[in-house]
Design an enzyme around this catalytic site. Structure first.
Site, mmCIF file in Angstrom:
data_model
loop_
_atom_site.group_PDB
_atom_site.id
_atom_site.type_symbol
_atom_site.label_atom_id
_atom_site.label_comp_id
_atom_site.label_asym_id
_atom_site.label_seq_id
_atom_site.Cartn_x
_atom_site.Cartn_y
_atom_site.Cartn_z
ATOM 1 N N HIS A 170 -9.828 -32.130 17.994
ATOM 2 C CA HIS A 170 -9.844 -31.263 19.280
ATOM 3 C C HIS A 170 -11.362 -31.533 19.767
ATOM 4 C CE1 HIS A 170 -9.770 -27.150 20.615
ATOM 5 N NE2 HIS A 170 -10.545 -26.681 19.869
ATOM 6 N N TYR A 195 -8.639 -20.691 27.160
ATOM 7 C CA TYR A 195 -9.026 -19.479 26.969
ATOM 8 C C TYR A 195 -8.921 -18.705 28.701
ATOM 9 C CZ TYR A 195 -11.455 -20.047 22.665
ATOM 10 O OH TYR A 195 -11.877 -20.354 21.397
ATOM 11 N N PRO A 248 -12.576 -12.907 17.078
ATOM 12 C CA PRO A 248 -12.133 -14.292 16.941
ATOM 13 C C PRO A 248 -12.137 -15.009 18.258
ATOM 14 C CG PRO A 248 -10.163 -12.827 17.058
ATOM 15 C CD PRO A 248 -11.489 -11.828 16.903
ATOM 16 N N LYS A 293 -15.102 -18.438 14.915
ATOM 17 C CA LYS A 293 -16.193 -18.505 13.836
ATOM 18 C C LYS A 293 -15.894 -17.831 12.613
ATOM 19 C CE LYS A 293 -18.830 -20.936 16.671
ATOM 20 N NZ LYS A 293 -18.901 -22.364 16.412
ATOM 21 N N TYR A 312 -20.036 -23.878 20.342
ATOM 22 C CA TYR A 312 -18.539 -23.862 19.911
ATOM 23 C C TYR A 312 -18.153 -24.771 18.829
ATOM 24 C CZ TYR A 312 -13.669 -23.316 20.704
ATOM 25 O OH TYR A 312 -12.236 -23.099 20.496
HETATM 26 P P1 FAS Z 1 -10.464 -13.366 3.198
HETATM 27 O O1 FAS Z 1 -10.327 -11.824 3.602
HETATM 28 O O2 FAS Z 1 -9.664 -14.016 3.896
HETATM 29 O O3 FAS Z 1 -10.054 -13.249 1.762
HETATM 30 C C1 FAS Z 1 -10.519 -11.970 0.999
HETATM 31 C C2 FAS Z 1 -9.483 -12.066 -0.342
HETATM 32 O O4 FAS Z 1 -10.080 -11.056 -1.251
HETATM 33 C C3 FAS Z 1 -8.131 -11.583 0.186
HETATM 34 O O5 FAS Z 1 -7.399 -12.583 -0.421
HETATM 35 C C4 FAS Z 1 -8.114 -10.294 -0.449
HETATM 36 O O6 FAS Z 1 -6.825 -10.038 -1.051
HETATM 37 C C5 FAS Z 1 -9.246 -10.169 -1.861
HETATM 38 N N1 FAS Z 1 -9.626 -8.898 -2.273
HETATM 39 C C6 FAS Z 1 -10.033 -8.025 -1.482
HETATM 40 N N2 FAS Z 1 -10.336 -6.972 -2.327
HETATM 41 C C7 FAS Z 1 -10.550 -7.522 -3.374
HETATM 42 C C8 FAS Z 1 -10.673 -7.040 -4.816
HETATM 43 N N3 FAS Z 1 -11.002 -5.820 -4.979
HETATM 44 N N4 FAS Z 1 -10.595 -7.774 -5.812
HETATM 45 C C9 FAS Z 1 -10.081 -9.213 -5.829
HETATM 46 N N5 FAS Z 1 -9.771 -9.408 -4.712
HETATM 47 C C10 FAS Z 1 -9.837 -8.876 -3.473
HETATM 48 N N6 FAS Z 1 -10.930 -16.429 12.065
HETATM 49 C C11 FAS Z 1 -11.066 -17.349 13.063
HETATM 50 O O7 FAS Z 1 -12.202 -18.275 12.959
HETATM 51 N N7 FAS Z 1 -10.078 -17.740 14.095
HETATM 52 C C12 FAS Z 1 -9.203 -16.453 14.034
HETATM 53 O O8 FAS Z 1 -8.242 -16.572 14.968
HETATM 54 C C13 FAS Z 1 -9.188 -15.329 13.074
HETATM 55 N N8 FAS Z 1 -8.029 -14.701 13.303
HETATM 56 C C14 FAS Z 1 -7.774 -13.509 12.346
HETATM 57 C C15 FAS Z 1 -6.911 -12.833 12.453
HETATM 58 C C16 FAS Z 1 -6.828 -11.609 11.351
HETATM 59 C C17 FAS Z 1 -5.691 -10.631 11.530
HETATM 60 C C18 FAS Z 1 -7.912 -11.665 10.474
HETATM 61 C C19 FAS Z 1 -7.855 -10.246 9.469
HETATM 62 C C20 FAS Z 1 -9.124 -12.388 10.433
HETATM 63 C C21 FAS Z 1 -8.976 -13.525 11.326
HETATM 64 N N9 FAS Z 1 -10.112 -14.411 11.315
HETATM 65 C C22 FAS Z 1 -10.169 -15.485 12.202
HETATM 66 C C23 FAS Z 1 -11.025 -14.122 10.264
HETATM 67 C C24 FAS Z 1 -10.691 -14.842 9.005
HETATM 68 O O9 FAS Z 1 -10.115 -16.109 9.198
HETATM 69 C C25 FAS Z 1 -11.865 -14.845 8.026
HETATM 70 O O10 FAS Z 1 -12.944 -15.261 8.779
HETATM 71 C C26 FAS Z 1 -11.432 -15.485 7.045
HETATM 72 O O11 FAS Z 1 -10.072 -14.882 6.342
HETATM 73 C C27 FAS Z 1 -12.691 -15.438 5.735
HETATM 74 O O12 FAS Z 1 -12.266 -15.678 4.431
HETATM 75 P P2 FAS Z 1 -12.740 -15.051 3.310
HETATM 76 O O13 FAS Z 1 -14.340 -14.515 3.384
HETATM 77 O O14 FAS Z 1 -12.190 -15.673 2.139
HETATM 78 O O15 FAS Z 1 -11.822 -13.570 3.473
HETATM 79 C C1 PHB Z 2 -6.321 -19.846 16.648
HETATM 80 O O1 PHB Z 2 -5.744 -20.938 17.024
HETATM 81 O O2 PHB Z 2 -5.804 -19.064 16.194
HETATM 82 C C2 PHB Z 2 -7.839 -19.473 17.467
HETATM 83 C C3 PHB Z 2 -8.230 -20.379 18.259
HETATM 84 C C4 PHB Z 2 -9.428 -20.222 18.880
HETATM 85 C C5 PHB Z 2 -10.032 -18.880 18.803
HETATM 86 C C6 PHB Z 2 -9.356 -17.646 18.085
HETATM 87 C C7 PHB Z 2 -8.153 -18.168 17.385
HETATM 88 O O3 PHB Z 2 -11.102 -18.630 19.410
#
Ligand code: FAS
Ligand code: PHB
Length: 410
Positions: free
Chosen positions: A91, A219, A311, A315, A403
């Site tokens: 990419h 975008y 998002p 990042k 980016y």
């Molecule tokens: P996570 O939230 O992924 O993982 C934390 C883990 O801890 C989970 O598995 C949870 O079940 C567990 N946990 C929680 N409480 C606990 C407890 N008390 N005891 C034990 N375990 C526990 N980022 C992007 O870069 N691009 C995107 O497009 C994007 N889209 C997203 C869409 C959604 C709906 C969400 C919620 C996030 C999105 N993100 C995106 C951000 C996402 O990717 C996070 O940055 C990433 O999951 C971060 O990873 P962790 O820090 O591991 O947190």
């Molecule tokens: C995705 O592919 O999920 C995606 C890509 C770029 C973004 C956010 C999400 O800025």
């Protein structure tokens, strides 16, 4: 060192309680926790991962999709690049379109020489679980009532329940990788932490479809709202549209989604979008959030446990990886007798990158979305900023550099 990657049993402290011993207790089995446990294992440091949900639940989460160059390198460096390089999509930037104007491309390869990757978080989580299980790593899932104890002493411990039985882990350090709703951040004294937050007045409605994606990420800023066309592989597309926080999934049958998505792109792009049945549909709220510091005694926060970004700048996952790079380096240096300079500087170093990504994500969100309280001045200024971005080499270079991801600090 226990060959099982970190589980040594040292009797019990209370009736029926099983006590385990490890060096680092990792709270949370998402990307941050699993990657940290994997890297520690490669360096001979023992850990146990505690995860509150089932493995099946964690594995079916659909979230991020774009990896910064630094994240790509990190995954390759720790032996997790093979499937990413086979199935991921290299990419080199992203296109931007805004109502009534042609597209322009932010060419990250031209301006930084770095290459990014479109490779889904779901696949990364699968790869991480496979690597930990192949190494005999200890991931205790479906745990309840996790509590952290003794954080300011030299021997913290974690208590929890699993299958109805009280358990305890004695350890040297605790890594709070438990996301925005975890227990780690709240285990820090309220008087110590400073929280910075911005809640956005809209959400993202995202879908996945087994259709060929557009060649590039695109975008779109449009009077009807933001849209994004992304990808996972040659037959898996990811699309988003800005939606109201009052919207529910049932308000958006596929036909309405596809019509609205296309309406936000110029016809030459809209006509190239291949529609089909969606296999996943979800609405995510957008928040900017930082909790400082990212350390309290023997507890270190990493990933969403400490910070959230909208998002728009792709990042969130990349920040979790850079936190894990810094924290794993610090812990390994401690255990290899190199001292604690990286442990002591972890919070400040991680937060420098966190705030860079927070600001970029906030700036891109403001640039690309329509806000309910926008004035005409706000919108005309936004259009001028897009016009400047489209014509200025310097503006292109500045966005491309951010980016693609700034280098990790040495
Ligand atoms: P996570 O939230 O992924 O993982 C934390 C883990 O801890 C989970 O598995 C949870 O079940 C567990 N946990 C929680 N409480 C606990 C407890 N008390 N005891 C034990 N375990 C526990 N980022 C992007 O870069 N691009 C995107 O497009 C994007 N889209 C997203 C869409 C959604 C709906 C969400 C919620 C996030 C999105 N993100 C995106 C951000 C996402 O990717 C996070 O940055 C990433 O999951 C971060 O990873 P962790 O820090 O591991 O947190
Ligand atoms: C995705 O592919 O999920 C995606 C890509 C770029 C973004 C956010 C999400 O800025």
């Amino acid at each position: 060192m226990d060959p099982g990657g970190g589980v040594g049993y040292s009797g019990s402290r209370s009736i029926g309680e099983r006590v385990m011993r490890t060096q680092v207790a990792v709270i949370g089995g998402g990307p941050a926790g699993l990657l940290l446990s994997h890297i520690l294992h490669l360096e001979g440091v023992e850990s146990i991962v505690l995860e509150s949900r089932s493995k099946a639940h964690v594995m079916k989460r659909i979230r991020a999709g774009v990896l910064e160059a630094g994240s790509v390198k990190l995954l390759r460096d720790v032996g997790l690049g093979e499937r990413m390089d086979r199935e991921g999509h290299v990419h080199d930037g992203a296109a931007i379109v805004w109502a009534g104007h042609g597209r322009f491309f932010i060419d990250t390869r031209k301006y930084t020489g770095k290459r990014m990757m479109a490779y889904g978080q779901t696949a990364i989580t699968e790869d991480l679980y496979a690597a930990r299980e192949a190494a005999g790593g200890e991931i205790l899932d479906e745990v309840d009532d996790v509590e952290l104890h003794g954080l300011t002493g030299a021997s913290p411990h974690v208590t929890f329940e699993r299958e109805g039985r009280p358990e305890r882990i004695d350890c040297d350090f605790i890594a709070g990788c438990d996301g925005k709703h975890g227990v780690s951040r709240p285990s820090m004294p309220a008087g110590l932490t400073k929280v910075y937050e911005k809640v956005y007045p809209f959400g993202w409605l995202g879908v996945m479809s087994e259709t060929p994606p557009l060649e590039d990420l695109v975008y779109a800023s449009h009077p009807r709202g933001f849209a994004l066309a992304s990808q996972r592989n040659p037959m898996l597309s990811r699309y988003y549209i800005q939606c109201s926080l009052d919207d529910r999934i049932e308000d958006w049958p596929d036909e309405r989604f596809w019509e609205e998505l296309k309406s936000r792109y110029p016809s030459e792009i809209a006509d190239a979008i291949v529609t089909g049945p969606t296999i996943e549909k979800s609405i995510a709220p957008l928040r900017s959030f930082v909790s400082e510091p990212m350390r309290y005694g023997r507890l270190f926060l990493a990933g969403d446990a400490a910070h959230l970004v909208p998002p728009t700048g792709a990042k969130g996952l990349n920040l979790a990886f850079s936190d894990v790079f810094y924290l794993s380096r610090a812990l390994v240096e401690h255990y290899k007798g190199g001292g604690d300079r990286y442990l002591d500087s972890y919070s400040d170093m991680a937060l420098r990158r966190v705030w860079h990504c927070e600001r970029l994500s906030w700036w891109m969100t403001n640039l690309m979305h329509r806000f309910p309280d926008d004035t005409e001045f706000d919108q005309r200024s936004r259009e001028n900023e897009l016009e400047f971005l489209s014509m200025s080499d310097h503006a292109h270079a500045a966005l491309a550099e951010q980016y693609a991801g700034l280098p990790y600090e040495s």
